[in-house]
Design a protein around this motif. Structure first.
Motif, PDB file in Angstrom:
ATOM      1  N   SER A 164     -99.035   9.885  38.108  1.00 49.29           N
ATOM      2  CA  SER A 164     -99.240   8.971  39.097  1.00 49.29           C
ATOM      3  C   SER A 164    -100.147   7.884  38.537  1.00 49.29           C
ATOM      4  N   GLU A 165    -100.367   6.847  39.205  1.00 50.63           N
ATOM      5  CA  GLU A 165    -101.307   5.729  38.886  1.00 50.63           C
ATOM      6  C   GLU A 165    -102.514   6.240  38.603  1.00 50.63           C
ATOM      7  N   ASP A 166    -103.242   7.210  39.397  1.00 45.50           N
ATOM      8  CA  ASP A 166    -104.384   7.388  38.970  1.00 45.50           C
ATOM      9  C   ASP A 166    -104.689   8.215  37.694  1.00 45.50           C
ATOM     10  N   GLU A 167    -103.478   9.046  37.412  1.00 49.36           N
ATOM     11  CA  GLU A 167    -103.376   9.912  36.084  1.00 49.36           C
ATOM     12  C   GLU A 167    -103.331   8.952  35.016  1.00 49.36           C
ATOM     13  N   TYR A 168    -102.619   8.078  35.263  1.00 51.79           N
ATOM     14  CA  TYR A 168    -102.254   7.076  34.113  1.00 51.79           C
ATOM     15  C   TYR A 168    -103.510   6.357  33.621  1.00 51.79           C
ATOM     16  N   ILE A 169    -104.157   5.744  34.894  1.00 49.40           N
ATOM     17  CA  ILE A 169    -105.444   4.917  34.496  1.00 49.40           C
ATOM     18  C   ILE A 169    -106.636   5.948  33.786  1.00 49.40           C
ATOM     19  N   GLU A 170    -106.768   6.934  34.413  1.00 52.71           N
ATOM     20  CA  GLU A 170    -107.644   8.120  33.884  1.00 52.71           C
ATOM     21  C   GLU A 170    -107.505   8.359  32.415  1.00 52.71           C
TER      22      GLU A 170
END
Length: 616
Positions: A164-170
């Motif tokens: 997900s976008e949050d996982e990728y950003i983290e």
């Protein structure tokens, strides 16, 4: 292999809308095994360096099985770019931006899609690109996954999921690397509809699932059959994960991890009590209208928490039992030990050595006999020659025998070593395959053992939770009746109190109305006096503004007169400028005519002289 070098030749076959291209090939084209694998894979020899996705899948799998796993080597391929057909011009291809750089085939590799997705997600240039958004990246990877499924012959279980976008950003912020796996190797917790909201994180960093909050059946609607069906569904899901097709080598390496995932996936599902959408934190007293509902919401939620905690404890106990049972399983490794400890190379060496030694003796005897015959013939022919010639022939005989013996001995040793190496290599591959198959069978035995124990434990745990649920239902009903009695008694007391309070408020309201009328009368008097003062002030202001208006009118007349004078001066000056311009133009015309006349003067003199000469 001349076709490996012709990289600009257009392939005569249809490669599909989505294809691969080997940009910088590092494949060992001189290796006979690699050459044979390329020839046996579709139309690769005709379309190289362009490949269909299914051909790339087949080629990498063949190299993995026949080279990487068999020899333990890593086979380099080069840089592989992925192209798609240009929608505007179907005869041309455009780059998708996805590249499998420095592609290699390893024995533990899943497939080319997993390798490409992990490399793109972990690429530093991709993460630092300011002009590349997460949506653009996922769109490109989604198109790649879709093409691999439709054109590459890969199933959904063989493909990885995208973060997900949050996982990728983290991951970008913490400089963490992704290790996406095929869906068949990921054990996920299925979202349920009868548990409070909670977040469960599995052992893999990329398989993270959030369980949403939902309401379960009420106590009078709960049935044991629903719990049994939920248990059967959970066990079926675990069994489907365990029975996915896995290559023997991969199953041997990941058998312990797979069994641990199966045990970790064991859950005890329970039923929860339905609650009304009320705020249980609000303050209520027995005479409140929502007293019974709020108190029941509090009790029901506490019961749900107790049911969840009990289910978790039961699941933990069964996980510990499963782990202990698996640790006690005896692994029969006698067949593997016998196969690995047997000295099978010595008999092979002895057989090859004996066979070639006998062959060598026959060849050596025949060669020596032929030399003896030549010698006897030469002696018979040279009997009358000098003894020196006879001595020379004997020396030549000894030299030839020594050379022949050395040559045949070297040939024999070389043939023996070569054949021994070939047989040992073949036998090693066979033994490794047998060992992998035996280990795979042991891993399958363990996995099925875990599944059988999960089925038995799931039913027992569900029966336990059903009994606890029914007991709590009876207790909650008793509490409800007590709350209703307390609420009805409080309502009777509050009704008498409300009547007395209403009469008191009516008298207070009438007294307040009288006081408000008197206060309003005084306010109106004060407003009247203020208005009279404002009227006088406005009359004085009116005289002052009238005087200012007359003064402004006089200033306006004076400005108008000045404007008329300025316009007259401008018209006079304009007429004067026009007269000067006409004079300047006339003088300029005269100057041009004088210059022209001066230039034409020599030509006029010549014309006059020509006329005089021509006259008799």
């Amino acid at each position: 292999m001349h076709w490996l070098k012709s990289k600009k030749r257009q392939p005569p076959v249809d490669l599909g809308d989505y294809r691969a291209q080997v940009v910088k090939s590092t494949l060992d084209s001189d290796n006979p095994l690699i050459k044979q694998l390329l020839a046996d894979t579709g139309q690769v020899t005709q379309t190289w360096p362009n490949l269909k996705l299914d051909e790339l899948k087949t080629l990498t799998e063949k190299i993995q099985q026949n080279v990487a796993i068999a020899t333990g080597e890593v086979v380099p391929l080069g840089d592989i770019s992925f192209l798609t057909v240009d929608p505007k011009n179907p005869k041309k291809t455009v780059e998708t931006g996805l590249t499998w750089e420095n592609a290699v085939v390893r024995g533990d590799m899943e497939n080319f899609v997993v390798e490409t997705v992990n490399q793109v997600l972990n690429d530093e240039q991709v993460r630092l690109a300011d002009d590349l958004t997460y949506q653009e990246l996922t769109d490109a990877l989604t198109a790649f996954l879709t093409a691999s499924h439709e054109l590459g012959g890969l199933t959904d279980q063989d493909l990885p999921t995208l973060p997900s976008e949050d996982e990728y950003i983290e991951a970008v912020e913490h400089n963490e690397l992704f290790n996406r796996l095929p869906q068949r190797l990921v054990v996920r917790d299925e979202p349920t509809t009868d548990k409070p909201e909670q977040t469960v994180k599995s052992s893999q960093p990329q398989s993270e699932t959030t369980l949403s909050e939902a309401s379960s059946q009420a106590a009078n609607d709960a049935e044991p059959a629903s719990a049994v069906s939920q248990a059967a569904t959970a066990v079926a899901d675990a069994a489907s994960v365990a029975t996915q097709p896995v290559m023997p080598a991969a199953a041997t390496a990941d058998s312990t991890l797979t069994i641990a995932k199966l045990i970790q996936a064991f859950q005890v599902k329970t039923s929860f009590f339905k609650t009304k959408p009320l705020d249980e934190k609000q303050t209520v007293v027995p005479e409140s209208d929502d007293y019974v509902d709020v108190m029941m919401v509090r009790e029901t939620k506490e019961a749900n928490v107790f049911m969840q905690q009990t289910a978790d404890k039961v699941a933990d106990a069964y996980r510990e039992t499963l782990t202990q049972n698996i640790a006690d399983v005896h692994e029969d490794t006698q067949a593997i030990d016998d196969l690995l400890t047997t000295d099978w190379q010595t008999p092979i060496k002895q057989q090859v050595t004996q066979r070639h030694t006998e062959d060598y003796g026959d060849r050596l005897g025949n060669s020596l006999a032929a030399l003896d015959n030549d010698y006897q013939q030469a002696v018979a022919e040279e009997e009358q020659r000098h003894e020196q010639t006879l001595t020379k022939l004997e020396q030549q005989l000894a030299t030839d025998k020594a050379k022949t013996t050395a040559k045949l001995t070297g040939d024999r040793d070389q043939i023996i070593q070569h054949e021994i190496a070939q047989i040992i290599t073949t036998q090693k591959q066979y033994i490794e395959q047998e060992v992998q198959q035996l280990r795979y069978n042991q891993a399958e035995f363990k996995r099925h053992k875990v599944i059988d124990q999960i089925v038995a434990g799931q039913k027992e745990a569900n029966d336990l939770m059903t009994k606890a649920y029914r007991q709590l239902s009876s207790d909650l009903e008793v509490c409800r009746q007590d709350f209703i009695k307390e609420h009805e008694h409080a309502l009777a007391i509050r009704e008498d109190s409300d009547k007395a309070q209403a009469e008191k408020e009516r008298l207070q309201f009438a007294n307040a109305e009288v006081l408000n009328l008197e206060k309003r009368h005084d306010q109106l008097k004060s407003v009247k006096m203020d208005l009279e003062g404002q009227i006088g002030q406005l009359q004085a202001e009116s005289s002052k503004w009238q005087f200012r208006a007359e003064t402004a009118q006089e200033d306006l007349e004076r400005v108008k007169q000045q404007l008329v004078e300025v316009n007259q001066q401008y018209e006079h000056r304009l007429q004067s400028d026009q007269v000067d311009l006409a004079q300047h133009q006339e003088l300029a015309q005269q100057a041009r005519q004088a210059k022209l006349a001066k230039w034409l003067h020599p030509f006029k003199n010549r014309q006059k002289e020509t006329k005089h000469v021509s006259q008799p």
